[in-house]
Design a protein around this motif. Structure first.
Motif, short mmCIF file in Angstrom:
data_model
loop_
_atom_site.label_atom_id
_atom_site.label_comp_id
_atom_site.label_asym_id
_atom_site.label_seq_id
_atom_site.Cartn_x
_atom_site.Cartn_y
_atom_site.Cartn_z
N MET A 1 -9.15 2.87 -1.84
CA MET A 1 -9.77 3.25 -0.57
C MET A 1 -10.99 4.14 -0.83
O MET A 1 -12.04 3.95 -0.20
CB MET A 1 -8.77 3.96 0.34
CG MET A 1 -7.60 3.10 0.77
SD MET A 1 -8.07 1.66 1.72
CE MET A 1 -7.93 2.27 3.36
N SER B 1 -6.60 7.77 4.07
CA SER B 1 -6.98 6.42 4.45
C SER B 1 -5.92 5.41 4.02
O SER B 1 -5.63 4.45 4.75
CB SER B 1 -8.33 6.06 3.83
OG SER B 1 -9.34 6.92 4.31
N ALA B 2 -5.35 5.61 2.84
CA ALA B 2 -4.29 4.71 2.35
C ALA B 2 -3.06 4.79 3.24
O ALA B 2 -2.46 3.75 3.58
CB ALA B 2 -3.93 5.06 0.90
N LYS C 1 0.81 -1.21 0.00
CA LYS C 1 0.00 0.00 0.00
C LYS C 1 0.85 1.27 0.00
O LYS C 1 0.55 2.23 -0.70
CB LYS C 1 -0.92 0.02 1.23
CG LYS C 1 -2.02 -1.01 1.15
CD LYS C 1 -2.87 -1.01 2.39
CE LYS C 1 -4.00 -2.01 2.18
NZ LYS C 1 -4.78 -2.24 3.36
N SER D 1 -3.94 3.12 6.65
CA SER D 1 -4.02 1.67 6.52
C SER D 1 -2.64 1.06 6.30
O SER D 1 -2.28 0.06 6.92
CB SER D 1 -4.95 1.31 5.36
OG SER D 1 -5.02 -0.07 5.18
N THR E 1 -3.58 2.65 -3.98
CA THR E 1 -4.30 2.33 -2.76
C THR E 1 -5.29 3.43 -2.41
O THR E 1 -6.41 3.15 -1.98
CB THR E 1 -3.31 2.10 -1.59
OG1 THR E 1 -2.41 1.05 -1.96
CG2 THR E 1 -4.04 1.72 -0.31
#
Length: 187
Positions: A46, A57-58, A29, A61, A42
């Protein structure tokens, strides 16, 4: 070999396997390693899954997986690492839950297993063969684990709830557009 050493070797093996898998997945990611999409790919994925904004968010995560995995591998701040992993996997479970349990059908079996392993390692501790042990357990006190798990649970609830709202809004918008299209077809 005493039972104590066997347990420590078992914890080392489990930490290495689970942490290594998580690190590799997070590196896909973040950096595009191991055939991954990197941050750009990613972030797009996302966004598509309902995690907005996609880039943030990528990063979250990827760091949760790679960072939590790396900490598990070396056995450092293990309660915190376990909570990071469990919280991160809660988001993945939310994405896969509509497909049921089994991974063969796209279900949440795999992220649930990784999350449960992270949670279990966080509770059990890293064992003798770890940086936590070498450092005299200064960064894996029980209070660290309780605080980390509470924060991870709150964060996971917030992220999953936000995603559910985004998905509901998208579904409502799609239904409205479909109804509008159907209404045009009748004219």
């Amino acid at each position: 070999m005493t039972s104590l050493y066997r347990k420590d070797l078992g914890l080392l093996a489990l930490r290495t396997a689970v942490g290594g898998v998580l690190f590799a997945h997070g590196a896909q990611k973040l950096f595009g390693w191991f055939g991954g999409g990197g941050l750009e790919g990613t972030a797009q994925a996302m966004e598509h899954m309902g995690f907005e904004p996609g880039h943030r968010s990528a990063v979250a995560s990827g760091l949760g997986e790679a960072g939590g995995g790396a900490l598990l591998v070396v056995g450092l701040a293990t309660p915190v690492a376990g909570s990071i992993v469990a919280g991160t996997m809660a988001g993945a479970i939310a994405v896969h839950a509509p497909a049921g349990f089994f991974a063969v059908g796209g279900g949440f079996e795999y992220p649930a297993l990784l999350g449960a392993c992270g949670l279990s390692l966080g509770v059990a501790g890293a064992g003798r063969y770890s940086l936590d042990h070498a450092l005299g357990h200064v960064v894996d006190r029980p209070r660290h684990g309780v605080l980390a798990f509470a924060l991870a649970a709150l964060g996971a609830v917030a992220v999953v709830t936000r995603r559910q709202d985004v998905v509901r809004r998208r579904e409502a918008r799609a239904a409205d557009e479909a109804a509008e299209q159907a209404g045009r077809g009748l004219s």
